[in-house]
Design a protein around this motif. Structure first.
Motif, PDB file in Angstrom:
ATOM      1  N   MET A 264       0.842  -1.182   0.000  1.00 16.95           N
ATOM      2  CA  MET A 264       0.000   0.000   0.000  1.00 16.95           C
ATOM      3  C   MET A 264       0.888   1.247   0.000  1.00 16.95           C
ATOM      4  SD  MET A 264      -2.782   1.174   2.839  1.00 16.95           S
ATOM      5  CE  MET A 264      -4.305   1.649   2.092  1.00 16.95           C
ATOM      6  N   PRO A 265       0.625   2.182  -0.889  1.00 17.83           N
ATOM      7  CA  PRO A 265       1.444   3.393  -0.917  1.00 17.83           C
ATOM      8  C   PRO A 265       1.246   4.243   0.342  1.00 17.83           C
ATOM      9  CG  PRO A 265      -0.348   3.535  -2.517  1.00 17.83           C
ATOM     10  CD  PRO A 265      -0.413   2.178  -1.899  1.00 17.83           C
ATOM     11  N   ARG A 266       2.220   5.083   0.598  1.00 17.01           N
ATOM     12  CA  ARG A 266       2.162   6.034   1.712  1.00 17.01           C
ATOM     13  C   ARG A 266       2.096   7.435   1.124  1.00 17.01           C
ATOM     14  NH1 ARG A 266       3.095   3.297   6.099  1.00 17.01           N
ATOM     15  NH2 ARG A 266       3.990   1.253   5.828  1.00 17.01           N
ATOM     16  N   TYR A 267       1.334   8.295   1.780  1.00 20.23           N
ATOM     17  CA  TYR A 267       1.196   9.674   1.331  1.00 20.23           C
ATOM     18  C   TYR A 267       1.601  10.622   2.440  1.00 20.23           C
ATOM     19  CZ  TYR A 267      -1.322   8.069  -2.768  1.00 20.23           C
ATOM     20  OH  TYR A 267      -1.654   7.455  -3.945  1.00 20.23           O
ATOM     21  N   LEU A 268       2.434  11.583   2.071  1.00 18.35           N
ATOM     22  CA  LEU A 268       2.844  12.637   2.970  1.00 18.35           C
ATOM     23  C   LEU A 268       2.314  13.946   2.403  1.00 18.35           C
ATOM     24  CD1 LEU A 268       4.529  13.521   5.453  1.00 18.35           C
ATOM     25  CD2 LEU A 268       6.479  13.750   3.874  1.00 18.35           C
ATOM     26  N   TYR A 269       1.555  14.646   3.198  1.00 16.48           N
ATOM     27  CA  TYR A 269       0.985  15.933   2.820  1.00 16.48           C
ATOM     28  C   TYR A 269       1.768  16.998   3.585  1.00 16.48           C
ATOM     29  CZ  TYR A 269      -2.817  12.903   1.332  1.00 16.48           C
ATOM     30  OH  TYR A 269      -3.554  11.897   0.743  1.00 16.48           O
ATOM     31  N   LEU A 270       2.658  17.699   2.888  1.00 16.07           N
ATOM     32  CA  LEU A 270       3.450  18.743   3.525  1.00 16.07           C
ATOM     33  C   LEU A 270       2.752  20.081   3.296  1.00 16.07           C
ATOM     34  CD1 LEU A 270       7.115  17.720   2.596  1.00 16.07           C
ATOM     35  CD2 LEU A 270       5.930  17.444   4.798  1.00 16.07           C
ATOM     36  N   LEU A 271       2.337  20.705   4.372  1.00 16.57           N
ATOM     37  CA  LEU A 271       1.571  21.948   4.299  1.00 16.57           C
ATOM     38  C   LEU A 271       2.309  23.056   5.033  1.00 16.57           C
ATOM     39  CD1 LEU A 271      -1.220  23.289   3.534  1.00 16.57           C
ATOM     40  CD2 LEU A 271      -1.948  22.656   5.843  1.00 16.57           C
ATOM     41  N   ARG A 272       2.525  24.151   4.339  1.00 17.72           N
ATOM     42  CA  ARG A 272       3.049  25.334   5.014  1.00 17.72           C
ATOM     43  C   ARG A 272       1.891  25.979   5.755  1.00 17.72           C
ATOM     44  NH1 ARG A 272       5.505  30.937   2.505  1.00 17.72           N
ATOM     45  NH2 ARG A 272       5.871  31.903   4.546  1.00 17.72           N
ATOM     46  N   HIS A 273       2.126  26.449   6.964  1.00 20.50           N
ATOM     47  CA  HIS A 273       1.050  27.116   7.705  1.00 20.50           C
ATOM     48  C   HIS A 273       0.497  28.270   6.881  1.00 20.50           C
ATOM     49  CE1 HIS A 273       3.341  30.721   8.707  1.00 20.50           C
ATOM     50  NE2 HIS A 273       4.355  29.915   9.004  1.00 20.50           N
TER      51      HIS A 273
ATOM     52  N   HIS B 176      -1.428   7.869   5.556  1.00 25.41           N
ATOM     53  CA  HIS B 176      -1.756   9.213   5.052  1.00 25.41           C
ATOM     54  C   HIS B 176      -1.506  10.205   6.185  1.00 25.41           C
ATOM     55  CE1 HIS B 176      -3.852   7.830   1.369  1.00 25.41           C
ATOM     56  NE2 HIS B 176      -4.068   6.758   2.108  1.00 25.41           N
ATOM     57  N   VAL B 177      -0.371  10.915   6.108  1.00 23.65           N
ATOM     58  CA  VAL B 177       0.032  11.802   7.190  1.00 23.65           C
ATOM     59  C   VAL B 177       0.242  13.209   6.648  1.00 23.65           C
ATOM     60  CG1 VAL B 177       1.793  12.275   8.935  1.00 23.65           C
ATOM     61  CG2 VAL B 177       1.149   9.908   8.410  1.00 23.65           C
TER      62      VAL B 177
END
Length: 168
Positions: free
Chosen positions: A1-10, A105-106
Motif C-alpha cells: 500500500m502506498p504512503r502519502y505525505l501531505y506537507l503543508l506550510r502554515h 496518510h500523514v
C-alpha cells in the motif's frame, strides 16, 4: 500500500506585535480563509488522513485545526510536535522517517523554508518557496517510512489556496 505525505506550510499570519513571542503569532483572516480552502478541497477529494502533525507554533496548530474541521476529522488526530518548530530539513526528514508504519496518510504542517526544502529533497521536483497554505502531496511506494530517502517520493500534486479556490 502506498504512503502519502501531505506537507503543508502554515497559512498566512497576522503581523508580529512588539514583544510578541514568535510561537504566539496567529493566523490572519486571510490565513483562516486559506486553510479552509485547502481543507474543503481535501474534503471534496475524500482525502483520508491518519494524523495531522504540526509545529507547536500557534499559526501552525490553528492551520492544522482548520484543516481537520474542514475534513471532519477528529481533533485528537491533530498532534502538535515540538521538533517541527524551527526544525532543520534534516530534523524534519528524520521525524518523517520515524513515523509509525500503521500511518499511511500523514499531514505535517510546518514552516518555510524547511517545508519547501523537504518537499524538494524527497521528490527531486523544483517547487520553490511554498506559499502560505501551499500543499505538496507526496506519494511513496514503500513498506516503511524508514525507507524514505532523497528523491524516492513522487510529487503527486502541489496546490495553493488560489488554485483550489477556482475548483470550489
Amino acid at each position: 500500500m502506498p504512503r502519502y505525505l501531505y506537507l503543508l506550510r502554515h497559512a498566512h499570519t497576522a503581523e508580529k506585535h512588539p514583544g510578541q513571542n514568535d510561537l504566539e503569532r496567529t493566523l490572519s483572516s486571510t490565513g483562516v480563509k486559506q486553510a479552509l480552502l485547502i481543507g474543503r478541497y481535501l474534503h471534496q477529494q475524500q482525502t483520508p488522513l491518519d494524523s495531522i502533525l504540526c509545529s507547536t507554533a500557534d499559526r501552525a496548530h490553528a492551520t492544522a485545526g482548520l484543516i481537520a474541521d474542514a475534513l471532519k476529522v477528529d481533533t485528537d488526530k491533530v498532534i502538535p510536535q515540538e521538533e517541527l518548530y524551527e526544525a532543520s530539513t534534516r530534523t524534519f526528514f528524520a521525524f518523517v522517517a520515524g513515523l509509525e508504519d500503521d500511518q499511511h496518510h500523514v499531514m505535517c504542517v510546518g514552516h518555510n523554508p524547511t517545508i519547501s526544502y523537504l518537499a524538494e529533497f524527497l521528490t527531486g521536483s523544483e517547487i520553490g518557496d511554498m506559499v502560505p497554505a501551499g500543499l505538496a502531496v507526496i506519494r511513496f511506494n514503500l513498506l516503511s517510512w524508514r525507507d524514505i530517502s532523497q528523491g524516492n517520493g513522487s510529487l503527486e500534486n502541489y496546490l495553493t489556496p488560489e488554485m483550489v479556490d477556482t475548483f470550489q
